[in-house]
Scaffold this motif. Structure first.
Motif, PDB file in Angstrom:
ATOM      1  N   SER A   7       0.825  -1.211   0.000  1.00 22.22           N
ATOM      2  CA  SER A   7       0.000   0.000   0.000  1.00 22.22           C
ATOM      3  C   SER A   7       0.856   1.257   0.000  1.00 22.22           C
ATOM      4  O   SER A   7       0.589   2.206  -0.746  1.00 22.22           O
ATOM      5  CB  SER A   7      -0.922  -0.003   1.225  1.00 22.22           C
TER       6      SER A   7
ATOM      7  N   ALA B 269       2.402   2.206  -3.390  1.00 20.99           N
ATOM      8  CA  ALA B 269       1.515   2.677  -4.457  1.00 20.99           C
ATOM      9  C   ALA B 269       1.613   4.191  -4.589  1.00 20.99           C
ATOM     10  O   ALA B 269       1.916   4.894  -3.629  1.00 20.99           O
ATOM     11  CB  ALA B 269       0.075   2.259  -4.159  1.00 20.99           C
ATOM     12  N   PRO B 270       1.367   4.727  -5.793  1.00 23.57           N
ATOM     13  CA  PRO B 270       1.457   6.179  -5.990  1.00 23.57           C
ATOM     14  C   PRO B 270       0.311   6.914  -5.315  1.00 23.57           C
ATOM     15  O   PRO B 270      -0.776   6.374  -5.123  1.00 23.57           O
ATOM     16  CB  PRO B 270       1.382   6.329  -7.518  1.00 23.57           C
TER      17      PRO B 270
ATOM     18  N   ARG C 273      -3.910   6.099  -2.757  1.00 24.64           N
ATOM     19  CA  ARG C 273      -3.251   4.787  -2.779  1.00 24.64           C
ATOM     20  C   ARG C 273      -3.958   3.794  -1.870  1.00 24.64           C
ATOM     21  O   ARG C 273      -3.742   2.585  -1.981  1.00 24.64           O
ATOM     22  CB  ARG C 273      -1.789   4.931  -2.343  1.00 24.64           C
ATOM     23  N   ARG C 274      -4.809   4.286  -0.978  1.00 28.50           N
ATOM     24  CA  ARG C 274      -5.529   3.408  -0.059  1.00 28.50           C
ATOM     25  C   ARG C 274      -6.887   2.958  -0.609  1.00 28.50           C
ATOM     26  O   ARG C 274      -7.487   2.033  -0.071  1.00 28.50           O
ATOM     27  CB  ARG C 274      -5.774   4.122   1.274  1.00 28.50           C
TER      28      ARG C 274
ATOM     29  N   ASN D 161      -5.623  -0.241   5.420  1.00 37.33           N
ATOM     30  CA  ASN D 161      -5.637   0.950   4.570  1.00 37.33           C
ATOM     31  C   ASN D 161      -6.559   2.027   5.127  1.00 37.33           C
ATOM     32  O   ASN D 161      -6.271   3.219   4.999  1.00 37.33           O
ATOM     33  CB  ASN D 161      -6.060   0.563   3.147  1.00 37.33           C
TER      34      ASN D 161
ATOM     35  N   GLU E 147       3.154  12.513  -7.619  1.00 33.87           N
ATOM     36  CA  GLU E 147       4.327  12.320  -6.778  1.00 33.87           C
ATOM     37  C   GLU E 147       5.469  13.221  -7.218  1.00 33.87           C
ATOM     38  O   GLU E 147       5.716  13.415  -8.415  1.00 33.87           O
ATOM     39  CB  GLU E 147       4.796  10.866  -6.851  1.00 33.87           C
TER      40      GLU E 147
END
Length: 523
Positions: free
Chosen positions: A104, A107-108, A113-114, A168, A248
């Motif tokens: 998790s 992830a970007p 990302r959650r 998450n 990001e």
């Protein structure tokens, strides 16, 4: 054990650099998290409602699961299958948290990302919950193998999806806001959602048939309806909880490419406060699981002469009141802080347990009231764990100068050591309940009643006493916590350069001890 090798978790002082550096300037490149991304901002009402919707679905299903899954499968499997299933579950339950946390955090995005875990994992979790109550192997003599396989598969699938969603969901708290008020609001929203979800436990006890060897058709249908409501809640939560955010930054991508699970693990396991809280949590998870799994059985055995609706009310109240308490003490936490409130709850629980222990087990009213009060106080501590973990995420971000939080990894690392309690507690309870095969609620065994009373009172007393001693060593509070939050806020403000760790900083008192010198030598 986590972070207990030195006094302050390798906390850098003015001249000791952390083990993992960010950009060369020592400051974070700004990135808006959500409302916490700008000074004075708040969590919106829609976001809070969406955040609470996940806990509504979780509580609606999990309150039924933890109360009845052992009683359900104990009628369908033999003792060896129960212990095999619990052992497999214990290993899987401990490992999946850090694995899912790492995936998790890699992830970007920040909040988004959650979302896939809640959007897709939530409805899948609901499906597994609905299928768990299928009557496979009702005749233990002929179908124990099939029932045992069903038990193992369902247990691991249910826990894996629960972890995926709740890990998450918990990580979102640190991502959405850094202030105590924002996090308290999110925690309050979760509590409100869980209050409504917890009503499933009241109706569940009405649909549950306690007789051995009978199909649980009504209960299975009720569980399917609960699963459908939970799936809708998960979908709403995933659609509304996140906010717009920028892509990001280069610093975040560079940091992600350099980090490995072993590096992050070493950084986390050297942190003093995370280690202390992990020990507190391990005891808490064991006690919470034991109480939730066996409260229904204990109430039936200790209060078997009471009407069924009274016992149902005791059980449902024990699930609902903790969440209501979480809502009510929110303003108190904002005013006094989290540390003194949790400490006061621990002291109150010790006083209550000693009082009931002196009164004995002869009064059904005292036992019923204590069962509810102890559950409320125990869960009151549990319900504040997400806020404590979110503060530990902030500390980790500052200590290791991360451009982006690793909130899921921090929570997963904590769970690696706490989750085994979710298997050890049912094993202990199974052994106690089956210590005397004649445990019919209509004619309870006096010796078994005494044993259950001791488990109900002495067990929590020992646990909370140990927790109080550990909690006194937790230093992420007061001026030190304020300093951490100020630095996190400074780094989260877009375009604001925060001071480097190598700059001259007047650290608060908790950091000025021998642990700092040891950390400097190690680095």
């Amino acid at each position: 054990m986590l972070g207990l090798d030195n006094g302050m978790g390798n906390m850098p002082g003015p001249t000791s650099a952390p083990s993992m550096r960010g950009p060369s300037s020592g400051s974070f490149q700004g990135h808006p998290l959500s409302p916490a991304g700008s000074a004075g901002s708040k969590i919106t009402l829609v976001q809070a409602a969406a955040y609470g919707a996940t806990m509504f679905g979780s509580a609606a299903m999990n309150n039924l699961w933890v109360t009845y899954y052992i009683r359900y499968f104990s009628q369908r499997i033999t003792g060896p299958w129960f212990y095999i299933g619990q052992f497999i579950y214990m290993v899987w339950n401990a490992l999946n948290d850090p694995i899912f946390g790492w995936l998790s955090d890699r992830a970007p995005g920040i909040t988004k990302r959650r979302l896939p875990a809640i959007k897709y994992g939530g409805p899948l979790w609901a499906l597994v919950f609905a299928l768990a109550w299928m009557d496979i192997g009702t005749d233990v003599q002929t179908s124990s193998f099939l029932a045992g396989i069903h038990f193992c598969v369902v247990l691991c699938a249910y826990d894996g999806l629960l972890t995926l969603v709740e890990l998450n969901h918990g990580a979102l708290m640190a991502d959405l806001g850094s202030s105590l008020s924002d996090r308290t609001r999110l925690n309050t929203a979760s509590a409100i959602g869980a209050v409504f979800g917890s009503f499933s436990s009241f109706f569940g006890h009405l649909y549950w048939n306690p007789a051995d060897g009978v199909p649980q058709t009504s209960f299975s249908r009720f569980s399917a309806a609960v699963a459908l409501l939970a799936a809708v809640a998960f979908s709403f939560s995933a659609a509304k909880v996140a906010v717009e955010e920028k892509a990001e930054s280069a610093a975040e991508k560079e940091e992600k490419s350099r980090l490995s699970p072993s590096v992050v693990a070493r950084q986390l396991y050297r942190q003093h406060n995370l280690g202390i809280f992990t020990l507190v949590s391990a005891l808490q998870v064991f006690e919470c699981t034991f109480e939730k799994n066996f409260l229904s059985a204990f109430v039936d055995l200790l209060l078997g002469d009471q009407p069924r609706h009274v016992r149902s009310m005791i059980i449902s109240t024990s699930f609902i009141l903790p969440w209501l308490t979480t809502v009510l003490i929110g303003p108190l936490i904002n005013r006094l802080g989290l540390y003194p409130v949790i400490r006061s709850v621990m002291l109150l629980k010790i006083a209550l347990s000693l009082t009931v222990l002196l009164l004995g087990h002869g009064n059904p009213l005292v036992i019923g009231l204590y069962a509810v009060a102890a559950r409320v106080l125990t869960e009151c501590i549990c319900r504040q764990s997400p806020v404590v973990l979110a503060d530990l995420v902030d500390e980790d971000k500052v200590l290791n100068m991360r451009p982006k939080t690793l909130s899921a990894m921090v929570m997963g690392s904590n769970a690696l050591f706490t989750k085994p309690g979710e298997s050890l507690a049912p094993m202990l309870g199974w052994a106690i309940i089956n210590s005397n095969p004649a445990h019919d609620p209509s004619s309870p065994d006096p010796e078994l009643q005494k044993l259950l009373f001791r488990c109900l009172v002495i067990g929590p007393l020992v646990v909370v006493s140990a927790q109080l001693l550990l909690w006194s060593r937790f230093t992420l509070r007061g001026s030190y916590l304020k300093r951490i939050k100020d630095m996190v806020t400074a780094r989260d403000l877009e375009g604001t350069a925060a001071p480097s760790f190598t700059d001259s900083v007047n650290w608060p008192a908790p950091m000025q001890d021998k642990g700092e010198d040891a950390a400097a030598k190690e680095s």
